[in-house]
Design a protein around this motif. Structure first.
Motif, PDB file in Angstrom:
ATOM      1  N   ASP A  25       1.113  -1.498  -0.014  1.00  0.00           N
ATOM      2  CA  ASP A  25       0.434   0.095  -0.584  1.00  0.00           C
ATOM      3  C   ASP A  25       0.644   1.404   0.124  1.00  0.00           C
ATOM      4  O   ASP A  25       1.999   1.413   0.718  1.00  0.00           O
ATOM      5  CB  ASP A  25      -1.128   0.222   1.190  1.00  0.00           C
ATOM      6  CG  ASP A  25      -1.350   0.994   1.187  1.00  0.00           C
ATOM      7  OD1 ASP A  25      -2.142   1.621   0.111  1.00  0.00           O
ATOM      8  OD2 ASP A  25      -2.544   0.803   2.297  1.00  0.00           O
ATOM      9  N   CYS A  26       0.746   2.379  -0.690  1.00  0.00           N
ATOM     10  CA  CYS A  26       1.868   3.080  -1.064  1.00  0.00           C
ATOM     11  C   CYS A  26       1.095   4.277   0.109  1.00  0.00           C
ATOM     12  O   CYS A  26       0.130   4.307   0.789  1.00  0.00           O
ATOM     13  CB  CYS A  26       1.215   4.641  -2.259  1.00  0.00           C
ATOM     14  SG  CYS A  26       1.402   3.514  -3.792  1.00  0.00           S
ATOM     15  N   ASP A 120      -3.771   2.297  -5.121  1.00  0.00           N
ATOM     16  CA  ASP A 120      -2.503   2.492  -4.607  1.00  0.00           C
ATOM     17  C   ASP A 120      -2.235   0.879  -3.628  1.00  0.00           C
ATOM     18  O   ASP A 120      -1.360   1.436  -3.237  1.00  0.00           O
ATOM     19  CB  ASP A 120      -1.991   3.831  -3.518  1.00  0.00           C
ATOM     20  CG  ASP A 120      -2.766   4.039  -2.408  1.00  0.00           C
ATOM     21  OD1 ASP A 120      -3.858   3.234  -2.538  1.00  0.00           O
ATOM     22  OD2 ASP A 120      -2.198   3.926  -1.856  1.00  0.00           O
TER      23      ASP A 120
END
Ligand SMILES: [Mg+2]
Length: 438
Positions: A25-26, A120
Motif C-alpha cells: 500500500d502506497c 495505490d
C-alpha cells in the motif's frame, strides 16, 4: 538509507502449504505523487483537494500531524492551511494514474502475480519459495518501488488477506514492513487493533460490535461463530475466521469485467446555455467511450443526467433519460449523437446547471459480438478502426489532441476548477519536468 529488515521467525509448515498474502500500500499516495517531482516538498505538509477544489482527499504525514482532517471542506480550513504554510494541490489524476501504473508494473517485475485492489494497493499471493522468503520479498518490494518510482510504500504480510491488511496497518506505524506468520503472538497484536480499523468492518458494524463489548480484532476473532453469522452476516463471520488465520477469502478478487462506465462532473461554473451543456455532455461521452474501449468493451445503452445544484433554493431541476441499442457499439460519434438527442428531450431552459453525467451501461466484451452483415450505425467496422486510430493518437500525443467538434472548439467553460494543479509531468509532453545542472 538504512535497510529496514525485520528479524526472521522460524517458519511453521502451514505457511508453506497455505502460503501467505502480501499487501503493498502506497503511503499517502496522492501527496507522495506530488513530492516525486518536487523534492523541495519532501518532508513538508501537503494536502490534495477533490475535484473542483472541494475538500481534502489526501494528506502527507506532516499534514496529518498538524491535525488536518480527511474530507474537510477546503474553505473551512483555508485559514489554517495558510497559517501553517501547508502546500495545497488540486487533484492531478493523470499524474496519479500514471505513477500507479508504474508502481504496479514494478511489483510485477518482482512477483509474477499481483491483484491490484485500488489505485495505490495490491494483494500479492506468496506461495512456495515466495512464502518462505516473505521477509526478503517485502524488503525488495519496498526498496525497489521507492528507487524506481519515488513512491514510498508499506508492505504487510500475513496468512490471510485480512491479516495482511492488519500487518500493513502495523507496518505503517513502524518501519514500513511487517510479516505475521502462523506462530505470531496474535493476541498481543490483534488486541491493539480497533474493530473499526479491520478490513471489511464498516462504521455501522463496528457500532454493533461495540454494543456487544467487542472493541478490537482479538475479541472479534474469539467471538462465537453462530452469533457472528447472525449479527454480522456471513461476511463478518468470514472476517473473524481470517483473523484466526484461516484463509476464506483466497479466491481471486480481480474485478470481473465492468458492467458500466460513468463520466460525470460538477462544472467549474454554472451553465445556463444549452449549447454549452451539449458540449460538456459530448466531451463526457467521449471520455466514457475511450475508457470503455480501453477495456475492449461495447455498450448497449447510454444514459444522460443533468441537474442543478442541490444548494439552489428555488430553481431545482434534475432529469435522466436513456436509450438502449440492439447491437453493442463503441463509436464515440454515434454515442455523442444519441446523447445530444437525449439532452434535447430532458433539457429545460431557465435553470443554472451544476452537474452532468453520461453512463454507458450493459457492457459486453467487444470479441463477443460479430460484426453484423447488415451495416448499422452502431457497428460499422470502419468506424471501429477509426476509433482505434483516434485512441492511439490521443495516447501518443496527449489527451484531446484529436476530438469531435461536438465537444466544443474553444475554451471549454464547463471544465473543472483546478487552480492549484501541479503539471502532468509524466503524461503531457509540454509539462515534462526540467532538470538543471549547476
Ligand atoms: Mg495508501
Amino acid at each position: 538509507m538504512g535497510t529496514s529488515r525485520p528479524c526472521r521467525k522460524p517458519m511453521p509448515s502451514s505457511s508453506a502449504t497455505h502460503g501467505l498474502w502480501g499487501l503493498v500500500d502506497c503511503n499517502s499516495f496522492y501527496a507522495s505523487c506530488e513530492q516525486v517531482f518536487r523534492p523541495d516538498l519532501r518532508g513538508k505538509a501537503i494536502v490534495v483537494l477533490s475535484n473542483n477544489d472541494g475538500c481534502i482527499i489526501a494528506r502527507s504525514a506532516e499534514a496529518k500531524k498538524l491535525g488536518i482532517a480527511m474530507g474537510e471542506p477546503y474553505y473551512k480550513v483555508q485559514g489554517l492551511l495558510k497559517a501553517k504554510e501547508v502546500n495545497v494541490f488540486s487533484s492531478n489524476f493523470p499524474l496519479y494514474g500514471d505513477l500507479s501504473n508504474r508502481v504496479m508494473a514494478t511489483m510485477e517485475e518482482i512477483c509474477p502475480h499481483i491483484e491490484q485492489y485500488s489505485i495505490d494497493e495490491a494483494f500479492i499471493p506468496l506461495r512456495g519459495a515466495l512464502a518462505v522468503n516473505a521477509e526478503d520479498i517485502a524488503v525488495t518490494l519496498k526498496e525497489t518501488i521507492l528507487r524506481w518510482t519515488g513512491i514510498p510504500v508499506s508492505v504487510g504480510v500475513g496468512p490471510t488477506r485480512t491479516l495482511s491488511k492488519v500487518a500493513n496497518h502495523l507496518a505503517k506505524k513502524g518501519n514500513g514492513i511487517c510479516v505475521l506468520r502462523q506462530d505470531a503472538p496474535y493476541q498481543d497484536i490483534l488486541s491493539k487493533v480497533p474493530a473499526e480499523d479491520i478490513w471489511g468492518i464498516g462504521r455501522r458494524q463496528a457500532a454493533k460490535l461495540a454494543l456487544a463489548g467487542i472493541r478490537n480484532a482479538w475479541q472479534l476473532a474469539q467471538a462465537n461463530d453462530a452469533w457472528l453469522r447472525k449479527r454480522l452476516t456471513v461476511m463478518g463471520w468470514q472476517t473473524a475466521l481470517e483473523l484466526r488465520g484461516i484463509p476464506v477469502l483466497d479466491q481471486d478478487t480481480t474485478p470481473t469485467p465492468r458492467k458500466s462506465v460513468v463520466c460525470s462532473r460538477s462544472f467549474g461554473e454554472r451553465i445556463r446555455d444549452r449549447g454549452l451543456l451539449a458540449e460538456a455532455i459530448a466531451a463526457f461521452t467521449a471520455r466514457a467511450a475511450e475508457r470503455m474501449r480501453r477495456g475492449e468493451l461495447l455498450t448497449r445503452g447510454i444514459a444522460v443526467h443533468i441537474r442543478t445544484s442541490y444548494f439552489e433554493q428555488q430553481h431545482q431541476y434534475e432529469q435522466t433519460a436513456q436509450r438502449v441499442f440492439r447491437q453493442g457499439t463503441n463509436d464515440t460519434s454515434f454515442l455523442q449523437r444519441t446523447a445530444a438527442q437525449i439532452l434535447a428531450e430532458i433539457f429545460s431552459p431557465g435553470f443554472a446547471y451544476a452537474k452532468a453525467g453520461v453512463l454507458l451501461f450493459d457492457l459486453i466484451p467487444a470479441r463477443s459480438q460479430q460484426t453484423s452483415l447488415l451495416p448499422s450505425p452502431e457497428t460499422d467496422p470502419k468506424r471501429r478502426e477509426l476509433m482505434t486510430a483516434l485512441d492511439k493518437i490521443n495516447a501518443k500525443h496527449g489527451r484531446d489532441t484529436v476530438r469531435f467538434a461536438a465537444e466544443g472548439l474553444q475554451g471549454q467553460v464547463w471544465k473543472m476548477k483546478q487552480n492549484k494543479r501541479s503539471p502532468r509531468y509524466t503524461t503531457e509532453w509540454e509539462e515534462l519536468p526540467t532538470a538543471y545542472c549547476k
